[in-house]
Design an enzyme around this catalytic site. Structure first.
Site, PDB file in Angstrom:
ATOM      1  CG  HIS A 133     133.245  43.273  38.714  1.00 33.82           C
ATOM      2  ND1 HIS A 133     133.844  42.566  37.755  1.00 33.82           N
ATOM      3  CD2 HIS A 133     132.162  42.984  39.230  1.00 33.82           C
ATOM      4  CE1 HIS A 133     132.742  41.376  37.827  1.00 33.82           C
ATOM      5  NE2 HIS A 133     131.686  41.755  38.662  1.00 33.82           N
ATOM      6  NE  ARG A 152     134.216  33.010  36.530  1.00 36.68           N
ATOM      7  CZ  ARG A 152     132.824  33.185  36.602  1.00 36.68           C
ATOM      8  NH1 ARG A 152     132.292  33.767  37.411  1.00 36.68           N
ATOM      9  NH2 ARG A 152     132.185  32.252  35.951  1.00 36.68           N
ATOM     10  CG  HIS A 212     124.360  37.465  42.596  1.00 33.85           C
ATOM     11  ND1 HIS A 212     123.708  38.240  41.411  1.00 33.85           N
ATOM     12  CD2 HIS A 212     125.610  36.835  42.090  1.00 33.85           C
ATOM     13  CE1 HIS A 212     124.638  37.756  40.439  1.00 33.85           C
ATOM     14  NE2 HIS A 212     125.528  36.923  40.753  1.00 33.85           N
TER      15      HIS A 212
HETATM   16  N1  PXP Z   1     127.715  36.674  46.437  1.00 26.37           N
HETATM   17  C1  PXP Z   1     128.229  35.578  45.485  1.00 26.37           C
HETATM   18  C2  PXP Z   1     128.069  34.211  45.911  1.00 26.37           C
HETATM   19  C3  PXP Z   1     128.581  36.103  44.100  1.00 26.37           C
HETATM   20  O1  PXP Z   1     128.958  34.919  43.375  1.00 26.37           O
HETATM   21  C4  PXP Z   1     128.650  37.344  43.938  1.00 26.37           C
HETATM   22  C5  PXP Z   1     129.258  37.762  42.461  1.00 26.37           C
HETATM   23  O2  PXP Z   1     130.383  37.475  42.329  1.00 26.37           O
HETATM   24  C6  PXP Z   1     128.165  38.325  44.804  1.00 26.37           C
HETATM   25  C7  PXP Z   1     127.669  37.848  46.057  1.00 26.37           C
HETATM   26  C8  PXP Z   1     128.038  39.779  44.520  1.00 26.37           C
HETATM   27  O3  PXP Z   1     127.353  40.175  43.480  1.00 26.37           O
HETATM   28  P1  PXP Z   1     127.170  41.338  42.976  1.00 26.37           P
HETATM   29  O4  PXP Z   1     128.434  41.695  42.160  1.00 26.37           O
HETATM   30  O5  PXP Z   1     126.043  41.525  41.844  1.00 26.37           O
HETATM   31  O6  PXP Z   1     126.968  42.343  43.819  1.00 26.37           O
END
Ligand code: PXP
Length: 247
Positions: A10, A45, A191
């Site tokens: 991000h 991506r 995540h």
């Molecule tokens: N793990 C995986 C496999 C992901 O796809 C993501 C998001 O890109 C994350 C962890 C990190 O998630 P978050 O941005 O919600 O902390």
């Protein structure tokens, strides 16, 4: 101690909002490492909505911690990964319309495609992790497909609305960790984790790596990425230590 993987996608999202050169995720990665990141994660991506090929190339040249490349099994992306040689490839499901990764990989129904990608990575000396939901069938399929790691999807835990729902999700994750460890898989998680919800997770389950992106980058807007990472690292360290000393 649990390793912290910092996902810097991000930072690139902000840059791509103007298709300019700033903020540079490569600079962010170096500062994240100074703040204590053990792993740098980026998701290349297919639609290149945030991370670009140039970022992956420069990160490989400048980052000497573990580099974890998240990706789909699209042949073009797998080829880029093999050339880049990250220490780890994490396979995730990818849909064009989604805001972020939704749900884990369905390893059961895509076993052949996933096995073929795993074989390519293994031949290139790259570790493979599969991002899956904490379900027995998916864990067994990940083992059969030849992955060394799984990353358990913590999205349902993160989205749980009350204590009962949170505890139920912790129970599912705990069962997932135990099933995976029993069959010899190494276990990561991630995540939706935030400064507010990471403590209970770390206090409850035993994983090798936590992968966190959005919450750290959000805090970094106000305090800087080095400080945001070191605050997360400290939280994880304290809750991990508390669990280890209590039992
Ligand atoms: N793990 C995986 C496999 C992901 O796809 C993501 C998001 O890109 C994350 C962890 C990190 O998630 P978050 O941005 O919600 O902390």
């Amino acid at each position: 101690m649990i390793q912290l993987g910092v996902n810097i996608d991000h930072i690139a999202t902000t840059r791509q909002a103007r298709r300019t050169f700033e903020p540079d995720p490569v600079t962010a990665a170096s500062l994240a490492v100074l703040g204590g990141a053990d792993i740098i994660t980026v998701h290349l991506r297919e639609d290149r909505r945030h991370i670009q090929d140039r970022d992956v190339r420069l990160l490989r040249e400048t980052i000497f911690t573990k580099l974890n490349l998240e990706m789909s099994t699209a042949p073009e992306i797998v080829d880029i990964a093999i050339k880049t040689k990250p220490e780890q490839a994490t396979l995730v499901p990818e849909k064009r319309q989604e805001i972020t990764t939704e749900g884990g990989l369905d390893v059961v129904s895509q076993k052949k495609t996933i096995m073929d990608a795993i074989k390519k990575f293994k031949d290139a000396g790259i570790l493979v992790s599969l991002f899956i939901d904490p379900e027995e069938s998916q864990i067994a399929a990940a083992k059969d497909a030849g992955a060394q790691y799984i990353e358990l999807h913590t999205g349902n835990y993160a989205n749980a609305r009350d204590e009962a729902a949170r505890n139920a999700e912790i129970g599912r994750l705990l069962a997932g960790v135990m099933t995976a460890q029993k069959c010899g898989l190494r276990v990561n998680a991630g995540h939706g984790l935030t400064y507010q919800n990471v403590g209970l997770l770390v206090a409850s389950i035993d994983v090798e790596e936590l992968h966190i992106g959005h919450s750290i980058v959000s805090r970094a807007v106000f305090v800087g990425i080095q400080k945001a990472v070191s605050e997360m690292k400290d939280l994880i360290f304290r809750h991990n230590l508390a669990r280890k000393t209590s039992g």
